[in-house]
Write a protein that holds these residues in place. Structure first.
Motif, PDB file in Angstrom:
ATOM      1  N   THR A 180       1.357  -6.660   9.395  1.00 42.97           N
ATOM      2  CA  THR A 180       1.312  -6.181  10.781  1.00 42.97           C
ATOM      3  C   THR A 180       2.734  -6.194  11.310  1.00 42.97           C
ATOM      4  N   VAL A 181       3.161  -5.042  11.810  1.00 44.26           N
ATOM      5  CA  VAL A 181       4.521  -4.888  12.332  1.00 44.26           C
ATOM      6  C   VAL A 181       4.430  -4.376  13.759  1.00 44.26           C
ATOM      7  N   LYS A 182       4.980  -5.137  14.685  1.00 43.56           N
ATOM      8  CA  LYS A 182       4.954  -4.758  16.103  1.00 43.56           C
ATOM      9  C   LYS A 182       3.535  -4.410  16.557  1.00 43.56           C
ATOM     10  N   GLY A 183       2.554  -5.185  16.083  1.00 42.80           N
ATOM     11  CA  GLY A 183       1.166  -4.988  16.467  1.00 42.80           C
ATOM     12  C   GLY A 183       0.431  -3.883  15.718  1.00 42.80           C
ATOM     13  N   THR A 184       1.111  -3.237  14.755  1.00 43.37           N
ATOM     14  CA  THR A 184       0.498  -2.156  13.982  1.00 43.37           C
ATOM     15  C   THR A 184       0.105  -2.665  12.604  1.00 43.37           C
ATOM     16  N   PRO A 185      -1.206  -2.693  12.288  1.00 44.57           N
ATOM     17  CA  PRO A 185      -1.637  -3.114  10.956  1.00 44.57           C
ATOM     18  C   PRO A 185      -1.377  -2.010   9.935  1.00 44.57           C
ATOM     19  N   LEU A 186      -0.702  -2.360   8.850  1.00 42.29           N
ATOM     20  CA  LEU A 186      -0.288  -1.393   7.842  1.00 42.29           C
ATOM     21  C   LEU A 186      -0.726  -1.809   6.447  1.00 42.29           C
ATOM     22  N   LEU A 187      -0.927  -0.797   5.610  1.00 38.29           N
ATOM     23  CA  LEU A 187      -1.152  -1.004   4.186  1.00 38.29           C
ATOM     24  C   LEU A 187       0.127  -0.589   3.477  1.00 38.29           C
ATOM     25  N   VAL A 188       0.650  -1.474   2.638  1.00 30.72           N
ATOM     26  CA  VAL A 188       1.801  -1.148   1.790  1.00 30.72           C
ATOM     27  C   VAL A 188       1.269  -1.111   0.366  1.00 30.72           C
ATOM     28  N   ALA A 189       1.487   0.017  -0.295  1.00 32.75           N
ATOM     29  CA  ALA A 189       0.985   0.192  -1.653  1.00 32.75           C
ATOM     30  C   ALA A 189       2.141   0.566  -2.567  1.00 32.75           C
ATOM     31  N   LYS A 190       2.092   0.056  -3.788  1.00 31.24           N
ATOM     32  CA  LYS A 190       3.069   0.433  -4.803  1.00 31.24           C
ATOM     33  C   LYS A 190       2.301   1.026  -5.976  1.00 31.24           C
ATOM     34  N   SER A 191       2.534   2.310  -6.214  1.00 30.58           N
ATOM     35  CA  SER A 191       1.834   3.026  -7.269  1.00 30.58           C
ATOM     36  C   SER A 191       2.857   3.723  -8.153  1.00 30.58           C
ATOM     37  N   ASN A 192       2.825   3.406  -9.441  1.00 29.64           N
ATOM     38  CA  ASN A 192       3.772   3.992 -10.404  1.00 29.64           C
ATOM     39  C   ASN A 192       5.211   3.861  -9.937  1.00 29.64           C
ATOM     40  N   GLY A 193       5.546   2.687  -9.394  1.00 32.41           N
ATOM     41  CA  GLY A 193       6.909   2.384  -8.992  1.00 32.41           C
ATOM     42  C   GLY A 193       7.326   2.912  -7.638  1.00 32.41           C
ATOM     43  N   LYS A 194       6.462   3.643  -6.935  1.00 33.14           N
ATOM     44  CA  LYS A 194       6.794   4.191  -5.618  1.00 33.14           C
ATOM     45  C   LYS A 194       6.050   3.424  -4.536  1.00 33.14           C
ATOM     46  N   ILE A 195       6.724   3.262  -3.396  1.00 34.89           N
ATOM     47  CA  ILE A 195       6.156   2.549  -2.260  1.00 34.89           C
ATOM     48  C   ILE A 195       5.608   3.555  -1.251  1.00 34.89           C
ATOM     49  N   TYR A 196       4.414   3.260  -0.729  1.00 34.13           N
ATOM     50  CA  TYR A 196       3.783   4.076   0.298  1.00 34.13           C
ATOM     51  C   TYR A 196       3.286   3.161   1.408  1.00 34.13           C
ATOM     52  N   VAL A 197       3.321   3.658   2.649  1.00 31.32           N
ATOM     53  CA  VAL A 197       2.798   2.899   3.777  1.00 31.32           C
ATOM     54  C   VAL A 197       1.858   3.806   4.575  1.00 31.32           C
TER      55      VAL A 197
END
Length: 105
Positions: free
Chosen positions: A20-37
């Motif tokens: 959670t960043v600044k009140g925003t719940p986020l999903l951070v995913a790493k797939s095949n070496g790449k980061i996605y939010v």
């Protein structure tokens, strides 16, 4: 505005974390070496996608198996047993500086 998430080496490949960043719940995913939010919650019934799993470049919700593309948030497949359309996930821009993942909110 760019916000710091955590160090890149704090997430394994083909895994997810919720933050959670600044009140925003986020999903951070790493797939095949790449980061996605993306937004953390499935657009079907608000289940945390951090409870789900990565399949290719998609995140699959653990509740009813709705699937979303991590790159753009588009619905890949809707929830099992429900023919009503669901909304795409919101995705966020990221950058990595000095090994630290940052997200643009």
């Amino acid at each position: 505005m760019w916000e710091i998430l955590f160090k890149e080496n704090e997430i394994d490949d083909n895994s997810v974390k919720d933050v959670t960043v600044k009140g925003t719940p986020l999903l951070v995913a790493k797939s095949n070496g790449k980061i996605y939010v993306t937004d953390l919650y499935c657009t079907h019934e608000q289940t945390a996608l951090s409870e789900g799993f990565i399949e290719g470049c998609n995140i699959v919700c653990s509740a009813h198996f709705a699937s979303f593309n991590l790159k753009n948030g588009n619905v890949v497949s809707g929830p099992e047993g429900d023919s009503d359309p669901i909304k795409n996930l919101k995705t966020y821009n990221i950058k990595i500086e000095n090994g630290v993942i940052m997200v643009e909110l």
